[in-house]
Design an enzyme around this catalytic site. Structure first.
Site, short mmCIF file in Angstrom:
data_model
loop_
_atom_site.label_atom_id
_atom_site.label_comp_id
_atom_site.label_asym_id
_atom_site.label_seq_id
_atom_site.Cartn_x
_atom_site.Cartn_y
_atom_site.Cartn_z
CG HIS A 62 16.53 -18.56 20.82
ND1 HIS A 62 16.33 -17.71 21.87
CD2 HIS A 62 16.17 -17.86 19.72
CE1 HIS A 62 15.86 -16.54 21.44
NE2 HIS A 62 15.76 -16.60 20.12
CG ASN A 80 13.29 -12.77 22.07
OD1 ASN A 80 13.63 -13.94 22.25
ND2 ASN A 80 13.45 -12.14 20.93
CE1 TYR A 120 11.09 -18.32 14.70
CE2 TYR A 120 11.20 -19.32 16.86
CZ TYR A 120 11.51 -18.28 16.02
OH TYR A 120 12.23 -17.22 16.47
#
Ligand code: NDP
Length: 503
Positions: free
Chosen positions: A63, A136, A346
């Protein structure tokens, strides 16, 4: 439009300064004579060169190419029977958000119109902390086991030898992982290249949990359906767009917001009870599966609108950091293995690429008070805690402490209870210490208690008394010796019956 280069009617421009704020008289290299050489003492020039060398942070491994915008979320339907999340507790309530769209495989300079999954990462700045819905534009994913995630991404990136994308490694992996078929089919379907970020849906994809004010838990999935309509690109149209412009989707989003055409999405949830989950024909926590709409219909929650462009791309989009671990009371995880891995991964990625205090940056900062005992690290501003204590538990009444009203109810997973079990109850913290104390002869006890009294005497009196109680509980002799050395008359500080029992 005013001409920014016009010299008439201009406000007085500010004086150029160094990063330390000192005014700069001349912005030209300091040299010995007009032809040089440049002098080491030209600190203005050195600072500018050195800062320039540090302008880039590592790009995201996935990303990397993204576009972002601020907006507003408005609750349109009452969902309090499912969740106690404060930002959803009233129809009409508004919450500020930041949304970052992205492609997955390409680097920061990649073209926007590639066939690829799109990231849909949404930060809600709620009154009870940030909720990040890191999803997403597809409702499923290629793998269900987190061990395969990094491997899958390697196949989407460049071949280690040729430095080119490699169809052989992509299909080698996919052909060995049939769980990827669902997502592969969506990727190569007519919806594989969205015409713009406003023309695609967003999905939380994972199963999450919702908990209501009565502590009842349901499983749920998040859906953001575009209100602009789904529009997609043919491969040939996409290819010609890429040939002329690599920033088509960034441009489309930015310009539509500048024109006042604000893209909107309807936020809905699907809900599955724990009982339904037990008999559902697929694993409801499998990221490669959807919940059919016919069985689990969409329940409207609210409307999302993007209505403000960031002022500075690097500060607000490149450094924006989203993590599924940013959860608020009323919204929680599920046993989904991929989600469980992402909860760690993350935030870890942001700590690496942005820094340990990434949550202090303006775009990531919660809009509610942050109260914890995390301290220091790279670029710590101490804005929230200043001189305050950095440890827990503490006995200082003005310092932050947990509040049981925000505790999640326990989970029952088969026969196992998942809960935050109190590690301080049902434990004997004294007997083995007493056994050790019993081994010491009188001189050793004297040295031990002298050392302890020497340092304990420097603590607040309230702390001394609390600690003395523990020594008494181990052995009254242990407590009494320290009390004597502290000059404490136990009877003055303890209820009479307790002092009597201790003596
Ligand atoms: P439904 O007929 O109730 O729903 C079909 C869904 O598919 C709609 O949400 C539609 O989106 C979406 N869709 C249509 N074409 C595509 C495409 N090329 N790529 C991605 N999504 C598309 O059936 P079910 O709920 O039983 O689902 C059947 C299949 O639809 C699933 O296996 C899944 O592949 C796909 N799907 C299902 C979703 C779900 O949560 N149940 C969500 C998205 C896709 P829209 O309404 O916006 O046109």
């Amino acid at each position: 439009m005013t001409d920014p280069t016009s010299k008439t009617n201009q406000p007085k421009c500010p004086v150029l300064t160094t990063a330390d704020g000192a005014p700069i008289g001349v912005q030209q290299a300091l040299t010995a004579g007009p032809r040089g050489p440049v002098l080491m003492q030209d600190v203005q020039l050195l600072e500018q060169m050195q800062h320039f060398n540090r302008e880039r942070i590592p790009e995201r491994v996935v990303h990397a190419k993204g576009s972002g915008a601020y907006g507003t979320f408005t609750v349109t339907k009452d969902v309090t029977k499912y969740t106690k999340a404060a930002f959803l507790n009233k129809v009409g309530k508004k919450t500020d958000v930041f949304l970052r769209f992205s492609t997955v495989a390409g680097e920061r300079g990649a073209a926007d119109a590639e066939r690829d999954v799109r990231g849909f990462a949404l930060k809600f700045y709620t009154e009870e902390g940030n909720w990040d819905m890191v999803g997403n534009n597809t409702p499923v994913f290629f793998v269900r086991d987190p061990y395969k995630f990094q491997m899958f991404i390697h196949t989407q990136k460049r071949d280690p030898k040729t430095n080119m994308r490699c169809m052989d490694m992509q299909w080698d992996f996919w052909s060995l992982c049939p769980e990827s078929l669902h997502q592969v089919t969506i990727l190569f379907s007519d919806r594989g290249i969205p015409a713009g970020f406003g023309n695609m849906n967003g999905y939380g994809s994972h199963t999450y949990s919702l908990v209501n004010a009565d502590g009842e838990r349901v499983w749920c999935k998040f859906h953001f359906k575009t209100m602009q309509g789904i529009k997609c690109l043919d491969d040939s149209v996409a290819a010609s767009m890429i040939a002329g412009d690599r920033e088509t989707h960034q441009r489309g989003l930015y310009e539509s917001i500048e024109r006042g055409e604000f893209p909107r999405w309807r936020f809905s949830i699907q809900v599955m009870t724990q009982k339904q989950a037990e008999s559902f024909r697929w694993n409801p926590f499998d990221l490669t599966k959807v919940w059919p709409h016919a069985e689990f219909p969409l329940i409207e929650v609210g409307t999302l609108e993007l209505n403000r462009n960031p002022e500075n791309y690097f500060a607000e989009v490149e450094q924006s950091s989203f993590s599924p671990s940013a959860l608020v009371p009323g919204i929680g995880p599920s046993p989904d293995k991929m989600l469980q891995a992402r909860l760690m991964s993350y935030a870890d990625a942001h700590r690496y690429r942005v820094g340990g205090n990434y949550q202090q940056l303006p775009v990531n900062r919660p809009r509610c008070p942050v109260m914890n005992y995390q301290r220091d690290g790279v670029m710590a501003t101490a804005a929230d805690y200043g001189p305050r204590p950095n440890y827990w538990p503490n006995s200082i009444v003005t310092e932050p402490k947990p509040d049981a009203q925000f505790a999640d109810p326990a989970w029952k997973l088969g026969e196992t209870i998942v809960d935050r079990f109190d590690s301080t109850v049902d434990h004997d913290d004294y007997t083995q210490v007493a056994n050790l104390y019993a081994l010491f002869d009188d001189a050793h006890r004297d040295r031990l208690t002298t050392r302890i009294a020497g340092v304990l005497g420097q603590a607040r009196q309230e702390v001394q008394m609390r600690q003395l109680c523990h020594f008494f509980r181990v052995d009254p002799d242990y407590g009494q010796r320290i009390a004597d050395k502290l000059g404490v008359n136990v009877a003055d500080f303890m209820p009479a019956d307790e002092a009597h029992a201790m003596a």
